[in-house]
Design an enzyme around this catalytic site. Sequence first.
Site, PDB file in Angstrom:
ATOM      1  CB  SER A  20      33.834 -14.358  45.841  1.00 41.22           C
ATOM      2  OG  SER A  20      33.071 -13.200  45.343  1.00 41.22           O
ATOM      3  CB  ILE A  21      39.013 -16.182  46.523  1.00 38.93           C
ATOM      4  CG1 ILE A  21      39.646 -16.320  45.426  1.00 38.93           C
ATOM      5  CG2 ILE A  21      39.756 -16.904  47.709  1.00 38.93           C
ATOM      6  CD1 ILE A  21      41.153 -15.766  45.082  1.00 38.93           C
ATOM      7  CG  ASP A  67      33.795   0.958  52.993  1.00 35.23           C
ATOM      8  OD1 ASP A  67      34.800   0.713  52.873  1.00 35.23           O
ATOM      9  OD2 ASP A  67      33.192   2.057  52.383  1.00 35.23           O
ATOM     10  CB  VAL A  68      38.275  -2.494  54.961  1.00 33.62           C
ATOM     11  CG1 VAL A  68      37.849  -3.740  55.168  1.00 33.62           C
ATOM     12  CG2 VAL A  68      38.495  -2.256  53.357  1.00 33.62           C
ATOM     13  CB  ALA A  98      43.799  -1.287  42.575  1.00 31.83           C
ATOM     14  CE1 TYR A 158      46.887  -8.505  41.034  1.00 32.67           C
ATOM     15  CE2 TYR A 158      48.857  -8.247  42.127  1.00 32.67           C
ATOM     16  CZ  TYR A 158      47.573  -8.580  42.159  1.00 32.67           C
ATOM     17  OH  TYR A 158      46.996  -8.992  43.126  1.00 32.67           O
ATOM     18  CE  LYS A 165      46.356  -9.037  46.681  1.00 36.13           C
ATOM     19  NZ  LYS A 165      45.277  -9.091  47.815  1.00 36.13           N
ATOM     20  NE  ARG A 195      37.594 -16.095  32.956  1.00 34.13           N
ATOM     21  CZ  ARG A 195      38.169 -15.232  32.104  1.00 34.13           C
ATOM     22  NH1 ARG A 195      37.890 -14.163  31.973  1.00 34.13           N
ATOM     23  NH2 ARG A 195      39.022 -15.634  31.330  1.00 34.13           N
ATOM     24  CB  THR A 196      37.061 -13.158  41.091  1.00 37.74           C
ATOM     25  OG1 THR A 196      38.258 -12.489  40.962  1.00 37.74           O
ATOM     26  CG2 THR A 196      37.617 -14.601  41.689  1.00 37.74           C
ATOM     27  CB  SER A 198      38.884  -8.664  42.283  1.00 35.44           C
ATOM     28  OG  SER A 198      38.099  -8.074  43.244  1.00 35.44           O
TER      29      SER A 198
HETATM   30  P1  NDP Z   1      36.003 -10.734  44.393  1.00 29.62           P
HETATM   31  O1  NDP Z   1      35.761  -9.347  43.488  1.00 29.62           O
HETATM   32  O2  NDP Z   1      35.184 -11.529  44.174  1.00 29.62           O
HETATM   33  O3  NDP Z   1      36.017 -10.157  46.032  1.00 29.62           O
HETATM   34  C1  NDP Z   1      36.632  -8.757  46.287  1.00 29.62           C
HETATM   35  C2  NDP Z   1      35.770  -8.547  47.503  1.00 29.62           C
HETATM   36  O4  NDP Z   1      36.644  -7.039  48.035  1.00 29.62           O
HETATM   37  C3  NDP Z   1      34.294  -8.061  47.249  1.00 29.62           C
HETATM   38  O5  NDP Z   1      33.710  -8.977  48.043  1.00 29.62           O
HETATM   39  C4  NDP Z   1      34.424  -6.722  47.748  1.00 29.62           C
HETATM   40  O6  NDP Z   1      33.160  -6.480  48.626  1.00 29.62           O
HETATM   41  C5  NDP Z   1      35.372  -6.338  48.735  1.00 29.62           C
HETATM   42  N1  NDP Z   1      35.872  -5.166  48.956  1.00 29.62           N
HETATM   43  C6  NDP Z   1      36.366  -4.441  47.968  1.00 29.62           C
HETATM   44  N2  NDP Z   1      36.511  -3.182  48.690  1.00 29.62           N
HETATM   45  C7  NDP Z   1      36.023  -3.301  49.934  1.00 29.62           C
HETATM   46  C8  NDP Z   1      35.925  -2.201  51.074  1.00 29.62           C
HETATM   47  N3  NDP Z   1      36.228  -1.139  50.727  1.00 29.62           N
HETATM   48  N4  NDP Z   1      35.497  -2.588  52.232  1.00 29.62           N
HETATM   49  C9  NDP Z   1      35.156  -4.060  52.192  1.00 29.62           C
HETATM   50  N5  NDP Z   1      35.072  -4.838  51.538  1.00 29.62           N
HETATM   51  C10 NDP Z   1      35.572  -4.628  50.064  1.00 29.62           C
HETATM   52  O7  NDP Z   1      37.510 -10.858  43.881  1.00 29.62           O
HETATM   53  P2  NDP Z   1      38.392 -12.285  44.468  1.00 29.62           P
HETATM   54  O8  NDP Z   1      37.721 -13.082  45.064  1.00 29.62           O
HETATM   55  O9  NDP Z   1      39.501 -12.289  43.299  1.00 29.62           O
HETATM   56  O10 NDP Z   1      39.381 -11.381  45.545  1.00 29.62           O
HETATM   57  C11 NDP Z   1      39.375 -11.536  46.912  1.00 29.62           C
HETATM   58  C12 NDP Z   1      40.750 -11.557  47.388  1.00 29.62           C
HETATM   59  O11 NDP Z   1      41.579 -12.387  46.625  1.00 29.62           O
HETATM   60  C13 NDP Z   1      41.665  -9.985  47.011  1.00 29.62           C
HETATM   61  O12 NDP Z   1      42.366 -10.042  47.761  1.00 29.62           O
HETATM   62  C14 NDP Z   1      42.279 -10.467  45.761  1.00 29.62           C
HETATM   63  O13 NDP Z   1      43.409  -9.603  45.412  1.00 29.62           O
HETATM   64  C15 NDP Z   1      42.853 -11.992  45.965  1.00 29.62           C
HETATM   65  N6  NDP Z   1      43.539 -12.700  45.102  1.00 29.62           N
HETATM   66  C16 NDP Z   1      42.646 -13.143  43.845  1.00 29.62           C
HETATM   67  C17 NDP Z   1      43.281 -13.717  43.026  1.00 29.62           C
HETATM   68  C18 NDP Z   1      42.693 -13.918  41.674  1.00 29.62           C
HETATM   69  O14 NDP Z   1      43.178 -14.331  40.616  1.00 29.62           O
HETATM   70  N7  NDP Z   1      41.245 -13.626  41.434  1.00 29.62           N
HETATM   71  C19 NDP Z   1      44.479 -14.196  42.949  1.00 29.62           C
HETATM   72  C20 NDP Z   1      45.119 -14.168  44.136  1.00 29.62           C
HETATM   73  C21 NDP Z   1      44.622 -13.368  45.122  1.00 29.62           C
HETATM   74  P3  NDP Z   1      31.872  -5.581  47.794  1.00 29.62           P
HETATM   75  O15 NDP Z   1      31.500  -7.038  47.045  1.00 29.62           O
HETATM   76  O16 NDP Z   1      30.967  -5.820  48.713  1.00 29.62           O
HETATM   77  O17 NDP Z   1      32.263  -4.575  47.352  1.00 29.62           O
END
Ligand code: NDP
Length: 257
Positions: A20-21, A67-68, A98, A158, A165, A195-196, A198
């Site tokens: 995760s970021i 939970d947002v 999404a 995307y 975004k 690579r995460t 998401s």
């Molecule tokens: P991760 O999947 O590691 O993190 C996403 C997080 O979002 C998870 O911890 C998840 O929590 C949380 N989440 C989702 N739904 C909810 C909710 N309803 N309430 C609370 N938390 C929620 O992915 P990333 O680290 O990649 O993503 C982090 C951010 O970085 C995102 O905004 C993503 O769009 C952005 N980003 C990512 C890029 C990439 O290439 N990876 C590039 C640019 C931006 P839980 O695990 O508990 O469900």
Amino acid sequence: MSGLLEGKNIVVMGVANERSIAWGITKSLHHQGANLIFTNRQERSRKKLEKLLEKHDIPAKLIVSLDVADDSSIETAFSEIKDNVGIIHGLVHSVAFAKREELDGEYADTSRDGYLLAHEISAYSLVAVTRAAKELMTEGGSIVTQTYIGSERVIPNYNIMGVAKASLEASVRYLAEDVGKYDIRVNAISAGPIRTISAKGVSGFNEKASVVTEKAPLRRNVDQDQVGDATMFFLSDLSRGVTGEVLHVDSGFHIIG
Ligand code: NDP
């Protein structure tokens, strides 16, 4: 030399695992001496977070469930933070969602509920948590979210997340104006592809990453630690003159036509 964030209480939302970021951000904030408070949605993520914290010997002041999508969950989480920690100085919003089927094919096929869900979790959530967090930022503060260049340009697959975004980035500007009078800043990092979990939900991740190594000025992809350090900058006083900004941490990819 003492850390840039010594004595600062910072809430980190969005650590799901080591990739995760928000985990890269956690390490940067810890190195600068911040006191960390975490929020998770899923119990599974909380367990992973607890293991990671233990492995890396990083103390958590508090871990709360949030939970947002649920206003009462936001309210409960921030009142728990208030009761246990009191004042906070920073908030990291690293949350997006999404439906997987919307992240493939044509944007024109986005469903009404898929459109709304992506905006609710990925953009409105920043508004809701800023409202809650500002009540605890009585000494001023800094809020940082994570965005992606799909808000500015059409990136294949995307789709709805790019539109969400764009909404998130516009929210950064409107929120920055709202809370600036309380000495609270709101900024975003626009990271290159990493690579995460998401990122894996969006079709064609490998192509997105290889186009960066081919075309970006630095000819390499960014990683969680680079985004972590840039986010740390926004949370520290080094960026005290900056608000409403979107900073690209993408090896310079965004300047290439
Ligand atoms: P991760 O999947 O590691 O993190 C996403 C997080 O979002 C998870 O911890 C998840 O929590 C949380 N989440 C989702 N739904 C909810 C909710 N309803 N309430 C609370 N938390 C929620 O992915 P990333 O680290 O990649 O993503 C982090 C951010 O970085 C995102 O905004 C993503 O769009 C952005 N980003 C990512 C890029 C990439 O290439 N990876 C590039 C640019 C931006 P839980 O695990 O508990 O469900």
